[in-house]
Design an enzyme around this catalytic site. Structure first.
Site, PDB file in Angstrom:
ATOM      1  CB  THR A 133      -0.927   0.040   1.230  1.00  0.00           C
ATOM      2  OG1 THR A 133      -1.885   1.088   1.079  1.00  0.00           O
ATOM      3  CG2 THR A 133      -0.145   0.272   2.506  1.00  0.00           C
ATOM      4  CE  LYS A 180      -6.635   0.414   3.002  1.00  0.00           C
ATOM      5  NZ  LYS A 180      -6.687  -0.542   1.881  1.00  0.00           N
ATOM      6  CG  ASP A 184      -9.936  -4.915  -1.402  1.00  0.00           C
ATOM      7  OD1 ASP A 184      -9.795  -3.686  -1.279  1.00  0.00           O
ATOM      8  OD2 ASP A 184     -10.695  -5.415  -2.248  1.00  0.00           O
ATOM      9  CE1 TYR A 240     -18.632   5.042   2.284  1.00  0.00           C
ATOM     10  CE2 TYR A 240     -16.602   3.765   2.154  1.00  0.00           C
ATOM     11  CZ  TYR A 240     -17.694   4.334   1.541  1.00  0.00           C
ATOM     12  OH  TYR A 240     -17.876   4.202   0.185  1.00  0.00           O
ATOM     13  NE  ARG A 243      -6.693  -1.609   7.057  1.00  0.00           N
ATOM     14  CZ  ARG A 243      -7.587  -0.631   6.935  1.00  0.00           C
ATOM     15  NH1 ARG A 243      -7.766   0.234   7.906  1.00  0.00           N
ATOM     16  NH2 ARG A 243      -8.298  -0.522   5.839  1.00  0.00           N
TER      17      ARG A 243
END
Length: 199
Positions: free
Chosen positions: A7, A12, A68, A154, A181
């Site tokens: 990534t 993240k 993902d 979100y 996550r």
């Protein structure tokens, strides 16, 4: 131990480095000189995660993992799902994505939703490469308006079950303990470090 996280998403990367702490050095795509826009052409979270991890292995021959994540809203038939990041278009505009989601739901009282993360791990062990998949899920609901400023995506409209605030109000320290996550990363860490799995 060094491992590549496929990534360049700074949010993240920060989240995962906080979760893994000092246990291992997590490199980004930029850290290994990879600036490719790896296509996500699968129709499942699992498929997209594997595509990204396999790309890094095939081109750089390094142990790596990719994730993902999708937000699945029951009243919308599981949408936005794999299209969560580009729900309102290819610009990955979080504000536009939230606006579209809230508009699609309207006044619908059925607002149950979940965040689901799938991590694909390719671990080099001598001449062998082992593939593993790890899933993390957090159940919750979509609020009627935004609350909070922390987090990303979100987070301002997702309220996890058991809490009366959104992810964006909880703060990163709490979110990183309970998020989708975080749950997938805990399973990944257990695999990498041989530590007992957390529930």
């Amino acid at each position: 131990m060094k491992i590549v996280f496929a990534t360049n998403n700074a949010h993240k990367l920060s989240e995962i480095r906080q979760i893994l702490g000092q246990q291992m050095e997590v490199l980004s795509l930029a850290d290994i000189g990879c600036h490719a826009d790896i296509p996500e052409t699968a129709d499942t979270l699992e498929g997209n995660a594997l595509i990204k991890a396999r790309y890094v292995y095939d081109h750089y021959h390094l142990s790596c993992f990719a994730d993902d994540t999708g937000l699945e809203v029951d009243a919308l038939g599981g949408a936005p799902g794999i299209f969560s990041a580009r729900y309102a278009g290819e610009n990955h505009d979080s504000e536009a994505n939230m606006q579209k989601l809230l508009a699609e739901l309207g006044e619908n009282p059925h607002r149950k939703a979940r965040f689901r993360t799938v991590i694909a791990l390719l671990l080099i062990d001598g001449d062998h490469v082992e593939e593993s998949l790890f899933e993390g899920i957090v159940e919750g609901s979509i609020t009627r308006e935004r609350h909070g400023t922390e987090g990303f995506g979100y987070d301002p409209i997702f309220q996890p079950d058991g809490y009366d605030t959104t992810f964006a109000q909880l703060g990163m320290e709490i979110k990183n303990k309970i998020s989708h996550r975080a749950r997938a990363i805990q399973k990944l860490a257990a695999k990498l470090l041989g530590s007992p799995r957390k529930p």
